[in-house]
Design a protein around this motif. Structure first.
Motif, PDB file in Angstrom:
ATOM      1  N   SER A 138       0.848  -1.187   0.000  1.00 57.03           N
ATOM      2  CA  SER A 138       0.000   0.000   0.000  1.00 57.03           C
ATOM      3  C   SER A 138       0.890   1.246   0.000  1.00 57.03           C
ATOM      4  CB  SER A 138      -0.894  -0.001   1.241  1.00 57.03           C
ATOM      5  OG  SER A 138      -1.401   1.296   1.490  1.00 57.03           O
ATOM      6  N   PRO A 139       0.747   2.127  -1.007  1.00 57.97           N
ATOM      7  CA  PRO A 139       1.599   3.328  -1.052  1.00 57.97           C
ATOM      8  C   PRO A 139       1.481   4.189   0.199  1.00 57.97           C
ATOM      9  CG  PRO A 139       0.543   3.001  -3.174  1.00 57.97           C
ATOM     10  CD  PRO A 139      -0.090   2.022  -2.226  1.00 57.97           C
ATOM     11  N   LYS A 140       0.259   4.343   0.738  1.00 54.37           N
ATOM     12  CA  LYS A 140       0.120   5.217   1.906  1.00 54.37           C
ATOM     13  C   LYS A 140       0.890   4.666   3.099  1.00 54.37           C
ATOM     14  CE  LYS A 140      -4.270   3.406   3.772  1.00 54.37           C
ATOM     15  NZ  LYS A 140      -5.675   3.732   4.046  1.00 54.37           N
ATOM     16  N   THR A 141       0.979   3.316   3.229  1.00 58.96           N
ATOM     17  CA  THR A 141       1.750   2.713   4.322  1.00 58.96           C
ATOM     18  C   THR A 141       3.244   2.908   4.094  1.00 58.96           C
ATOM     19  OG1 THR A 141      -0.001   1.061   4.533  1.00 58.96           O
ATOM     20  CG2 THR A 141       2.054   0.610   5.664  1.00 58.96           C
ATOM     21  N   VAL A 142       3.657   2.858   2.811  1.00 55.87           N
ATOM     22  CA  VAL A 142       5.061   3.117   2.500  1.00 55.87           C
ATOM     23  C   VAL A 142       5.452   4.513   2.966  1.00 55.87           C
ATOM     24  CG1 VAL A 142       6.696   3.484   0.609  1.00 55.87           C
ATOM     25  CG2 VAL A 142       5.134   1.521   0.535  1.00 55.87           C
ATOM     26  N   PHE A 143       4.600   5.519   2.671  1.00 57.95           N
ATOM     27  CA  PHE A 143       4.919   6.907   3.027  1.00 57.95           C
ATOM     28  C   PHE A 143       4.648   7.200   4.506  1.00 57.95           C
ATOM     29  CE2 PHE A 143       4.918   7.390  -1.539  1.00 57.95           C
ATOM     30  CZ  PHE A 143       5.839   8.393  -1.769  1.00 57.95           C
ATOM     31  N   ASN A 144       3.515   6.715   5.031  1.00 61.98           N
ATOM     32  CA  ASN A 144       3.148   7.051   6.424  1.00 61.98           C
ATOM     33  C   ASN A 144       3.987   6.303   7.451  1.00 61.98           C
ATOM     34  OD1 ASN A 144       1.092   8.925   5.842  1.00 61.98           O
ATOM     35  ND2 ASN A 144      -0.444   7.319   5.609  1.00 61.98           N
ATOM     36  N   ALA A 270       1.398   7.605  -3.753  1.00 59.57           N
ATOM     37  CA  ALA A 270       0.448   8.056  -2.731  1.00 59.57           C
ATOM     38  C   ALA A 270       0.134   9.531  -2.957  1.00 59.57           C
ATOM     39  CB  ALA A 270       1.017   7.842  -1.334  1.00 59.57           C
ATOM     40  N   TRP A 271      -1.040   9.949  -2.509  1.00 70.58           N
ATOM     41  CA  TRP A 271      -1.477  11.332  -2.655  1.00 70.58           C
ATOM     42  C   TRP A 271      -1.525  12.013  -1.296  1.00 70.58           C
ATOM     43  CZ3 TRP A 271      -2.679  13.531  -7.436  1.00 70.58           C
ATOM     44  CH2 TRP A 271      -2.719  12.641  -8.501  1.00 70.58           C
ATOM     45  N   SER A 272      -1.207  13.299  -1.274  1.00 69.82           N
ATOM     46  CA  SER A 272      -1.337  14.089  -0.049  1.00 69.82           C
ATOM     47  C   SER A 272      -2.017  15.405  -0.395  1.00 69.82           C
ATOM     48  CB  SER A 272       0.035  14.348   0.593  1.00 69.82           C
ATOM     49  OG  SER A 272       0.908  15.000  -0.314  1.00 69.82           O
ATOM     50  N   THR A 281       0.321  13.106   6.126  1.00 69.60           N
ATOM     51  CA  THR A 281      -0.749  12.137   5.895  1.00 69.60           C
ATOM     52  C   THR A 281      -0.881  11.875   4.407  1.00 69.60           C
ATOM     53  OG1 THR A 281      -1.913  12.960   7.844  1.00 69.60           O
ATOM     54  CG2 THR A 281      -3.167  11.603   6.288  1.00 69.60           C
ATOM     55  N   TYR A 282      -0.813  10.592   4.054  1.00 70.06           N
ATOM     56  CA  TYR A 282      -0.880  10.190   2.654  1.00 70.06           C
ATOM     57  C   TYR A 282      -2.072   9.268   2.443  1.00 70.06           C
ATOM     58  CZ  TYR A 282       3.898  11.953   2.686  1.00 70.06           C
ATOM     59  OH  TYR A 282       4.998  12.744   2.837  1.00 70.06           O
ATOM     60  N   THR A 318      -0.882  16.673  -4.006  1.00 70.59           N
ATOM     61  CA  THR A 318       0.448  16.271  -4.441  1.00 70.59           C
ATOM     62  C   THR A 318       0.496  14.775  -4.735  1.00 70.59           C
ATOM     63  OG1 THR A 318       1.390  17.999  -3.031  1.00 70.59           O
ATOM     64  CG2 THR A 318       2.897  16.315  -3.843  1.00 70.59           C
ATOM     65  N   CYS A 319       1.135  14.432  -5.839  1.00 72.00           N
ATOM     66  CA  CYS A 319       1.426  13.033  -6.177  1.00 72.00           C
ATOM     67  C   CYS A 319       2.842  12.720  -5.708  1.00 72.00           C
ATOM     68  CB  CYS A 319       1.295  12.817  -7.681  1.00 72.00           C
ATOM     69  SG  CYS A 319       1.823  11.192  -8.217  1.00 72.00           S
ATOM     70  N   ASN A 320       2.964  11.762  -4.789  1.00 74.78           N
ATOM     71  CA  ASN A 320       4.245  11.386  -4.215  1.00 74.78           C
ATOM     72  C   ASN A 320       4.620   9.991  -4.724  1.00 74.78           C
ATOM     73  OD1 ASN A 320       4.218  13.664  -2.006  1.00 74.78           O
ATOM     74  ND2 ASN A 320       2.248  12.630  -1.839  1.00 74.78           N
TER      75      ASN A 320
END
Length: 819
Positions: A138-144, A270-272, A281-282, A318-320
């Motif tokens: 999950s991208p959000k878990t990668v970033f968060n 992930a998006w923020s 928060t992503y 933002t696209c991260n």
């Protein structure tokens, strides 16, 4: 008798256990509908003998085994496979609780290995099969959380089967049990279990392959693999786009993040909602796996927000992007409602500067509606991939309906010969750079053919003369075309015409420059107008071509059917005009006609003779549209004793019956005289076809009066062919209330015209874009769909296809305006 010998070699392998699966032969592959055929497949990476027996009870209570028809191991791509076929009756197969088991004993082993079973009950559960889904991190878990979290989900309709099925994990071929959560169970229209595997990003960098398996007794394991593509370390290109409103629900805004790379690589996108990432928060969007494209691979993530969120003050989305195998994310790309579009136009070298100053001077213009954004945006230049800062003037800033900045890059012609590619970039913090490239096509050194033509008077205003310079070459090459009014070039003064980029033709490439002068200038004694051509990459110009009022050879002009006659009279009327300076020669010359190779004399008017600066004769050939549908080729010949006939042919291209795309554009004011408005009708088709394009001044066609514009023949383009008609009216006519100007198109070979396209001063405001692009009003933009086909069969991919189509169309129209 010589002894007859047979040897048997026992292949014992290396002790590794093979894979055993049992399959049921489909009924259509079986001879008898009264029998069921089972196939046991034993596979191993090494050669090994197996003793395969069948039993009719999975518990082996009876201890009775039966031979099937067993075939020796065969070499396969990944090792060896042995097969045993076992046939039973339908009655045996349908017996309650019957289980048929494939039992395997390895040669050289002291015991058999785990057997595999199949039964009617198991097969009947195929209506609710067990499926395994392995979701990537999950991208959000990668970033968060700086973690890679994978989910393995098994799903089925039978509660007991799902309950009895176990989930196992492997990383790089090794079984793992640590940092696994679950499985958890959910109940809905189907039963499911979910198991989660978590690894830190440092650990995840070492992972190449993950396997999730669903295992249940007497069932062939169901496996899902995930391969991690880490690329070669090169950074991808990231852009963020806003889906046009017509493709969205009115209550939502969809953002699309496109990540492109020349090599295959996985990305966690992930998006923020804050470009500064203050919140940390992503959120996940809907991310699609990388797809193979013409130039590499592209991954896409779609993020949908409400209109209320989009319109909130200072909101930035933002696209991260985090590259698989990397220990950090790459530069993010942001978009917001406050970010007004910036357009970049890179103009090629001005021909008059090439000739007058022996320099190549390029202009890069950035344009936008927001003054602060234009002010904050920087213009940078690259030549052949290297940043350059010398000999750059500007940027200068102008204010009009839009704000703009202009930067000029100048190079001597000697330096310009070494240039292959120029890039102009508009750069601003938190904004995806907007880039325009100019590739210099230098050809192979061959000299092109240069001809100068005078546009017929009926295609010109009575107060002007239009000259056309045509530069043709078998290879693609750029030319800098300037005009001068002295053949000897004594004055050394050159002027730019309206030059169009080279177009692909049947025999190579052609570039055109149009130069308009007054009748007074044209009629001046000894006036000579010269087309001067400088090939890109050359250190000198080629021989120029001149035209003058005094030059008047005998020429034959065969004009195609007048569009206004096609529409007004339902007739095809062609004109053949012979012209010369000698009255006696023109008088003695006869005009003859041929249609499809046959001489014709009916429905011909003339020839008539006119006297002016030149002598001429005109002959008109008329055919009804029904007759014209049968015409493929027309020839007009000028014949005189002791003179080689001068011939002009007209080939009628009828296409394949497909309807073209018709758009109407308004020429920008800076390209027009202040007292006139020029309309351009563009007719595009994937195949070559002739079109008769007439203009009318009433969208409803109440008057039934059509007028010819200045129509150019179809040109070969990247995606097919395009024909253009230019219609010029006065500002007074344009500004009349309720005035509507319509482009009417009749395809050659057709018995009716197609839907017309209209434009008016009122439409200019309703259709106008914030980008000041050339107006293009069409009834059905989805006609452009036939030119694109990028995605596969799912509805999500179709959604992205529509976005790409609209984005490219809008971008192309912006470029059309700036050119």
């Amino acid at each position: 008798m010589t002894p007859v010998i047979q040897d048997l070699t026992v292949h014992k392998g290396d002790g590794s256990k093979p894979t055993v699966t049992v399959h049921i032969l489909p009924e259509e592959d079986m001879k008898r509908d009264s029998a069921v055929t089972l196939v046991c497949l034993v596979s191993s990476p090494v050669q090994q003998d197996y003793y395969i027996a069948w039993s009719a009870d999975a518990q082996r209570k009876t201890g009775t085994y039966t031979d099937g028809v067993t075939f020796p191991p065969q070499k396969t791509q990944h090792g060896y496979s042995a097969t045993s076929v076992y046939t039973i009756t339908k009655q045996e197969w349908n017996q309650q609780d019957s289980v048929f088991t494939c039992n395997v004993w390895l040669a050289g082993s002291n015991e058999s290995m785990t057997s595999r079973a199949v039964s009617n009950d198991i097969v009947n559960s195929i209506t609710s099969p067990i499926t395994v889904t392995l979701n990537p991190p999950s991208p959000k878990t990668v970033f968060n959380n700086n973690q890679a979290e994978l989910e393995c989900i098994i799903t089925g309709q039978d509660n007991s089967i799902v309950s009895e099925t176990k989930i196992s994990w492997q990383i790089n071929g090794e079984n793992v049990t640590s940092n696994i959560v679950g499985p958890t169970k959910t109940v809905g229209s189907q039963y499911s279990k979910t198991s989660k595997l978590t690894r830190s990003l440092t650990e995840w960098q070492q992972v190449n392959k993950v396997r999730c398996s669903a295992i249940r007794e007497y069932m062939t394991p169901v496996i899902q693999d995930l391969t991690v593509h880490k690329g070669d370390g090169s950074k991808p290109t990231v852009t963020v786009h806003i889906l046009p409103e017509e493709d969205m629900k009115s209550s939502a805004v969809s953002l699309v993040c496109l990540v492109s790379s020349p090599v295959q690589q996985d990305y966690y996108i992930a998006w923020s909602a804050d470009a500064q990432r203050k919140t940390g928060t992503y959120t996940d969007g809907v991310t699609f796996p990388p797809q193979k494209t013409q130039h590499g691979y592209s991954a896409t993530s779609v993020y949908t927000i409400t209109n209320q969120e989009w319109n909130q003050q200072d909101s930035v989305f933002t696209c991260n992007v985090w590259l698989a195998g990397s220990n950090e994310s790459i530069t993010s790309r942001a978009v917001s409602n406050d970010i007004a579009p910036i357009t970049v136009t890179l103009n090629p070298p001005s021909p008059k500067t090439v000739f007058n100053n022996n320099q190549a001077e390029l202009e890069c213009i950035i344009t936008g509606q927001d003054n602060s954004i234009v002010s904050e945006t920087k213009i940078s230049w690259q030549i052949n991939g290297e940043n350059v800062t010398s000999n750059i003037v500007g940027p200068t800033k102008t204010v009009g309906s839009q704000y703009s900045k202009t930067s000029k890059l100048t190079r001597s012609l000697t330096e310009w010969q070494q240039v292959n590619k120029v890039r102009c970039s508009a750069i601003r913090e938190y904004m995806t750079p907007v880039i325009q490239d100019l590739t210099v096509h230098k050809g192979d050194g061959s000299k092109p053919t240069v001809t100068v033509h005078i546009l017929p008077e009926e295609d010109m205003k009575s107060s002007a003369v239009t000259l056309v310079c045509l530069v043709s070459s078998p290879v693609q090459q750029d030319y800098y075309i300037a005009w001068s009014d002295d053949e000897q070039q004594k004055t050394g003064t050159y002027t730019d015409g309206v030059t169009f980029p080279p177009q692909k033709t049947q025999h190579g490439y052609s570039a055109t420059s149009v130069y308009t002068i007054t009748k007074q200038e044209w009629n001046l004694e000894d006036s000579v107008f010269t087309c001067n051509v400088w090939p890109a990459g050359s250190n000198e110009s080629i021989r120029s071509r001149a035209v003058t009022n005094a030059m008047a050879p005998i020429t034959v002009t065969l004009n195609p059917p007048s569009p206004k006659t096609v529409f007004n009279n339902n007739q095809a009327e062609l004109e053949c005009i012979i012209t010369g300076q000698d009255n006696s020669i023109v008088s003695e010359t006869k005009i003859s006609w041929q249609i499809n190779g046959e001489n014709v004399t009916s429905n011909i008017v003339g020839p008539t003779k006119t006297v002016g600066s030149q002598y001429s004769k005109t002959s008109k050939l008329t055919r009804s549209l029904t007759e014209w549908q049968q015409v493929n080729k027309v020839r007009c010949s000028a014949i005189r004793e002791y003179m080689t006939p001068v011939i002009q042919d007209l080939t009628v291209h009828k296409g394949d019956g497909s309807k073209p795309t018709v758009t109407v554009h308004i020429l920008p004011e800076e390209d027009m005289k202040s007292s006139a408005v020029s309309l351009v009708c563009l007719v595009s088709s994937p195949v070559q076809q002739d079109y008769y394009i007439a203009w009318s001044a009433d969208a409803q066609r109440k008057t039934g009066i059509y007028t010819d514009g200045v129509t150019f023949p179809p040109q070969k383009t990247q995606h097919g062919y395009s024909a253009t008609s230019v219609y010029t009216i006065t500002k007074q006519e344009w500004n009349l209330q309720d005035s509507v100007f319509t482009c009417n198109v009749w395809p050659a070979g057709s018995n009716e015209s197609m839907t017309s396209r209209a434009v008016s001063n009122a439409m200019d405001f309703s259709c106008g874009s914030k980008l000041s692009i050339a107006l293009s009003c069409t009834d059905d933009l989805t006609e452009e769909d036939e030119f694109s086909s990028l995605w596969s069969t799912t509805s999500s991919f179709i959604f992205l296809f529509i976005f790409t189509l609209f984005y490219n169309m809008i971008f192309s129209l912006v470029k059309m305006k700036k050119q």
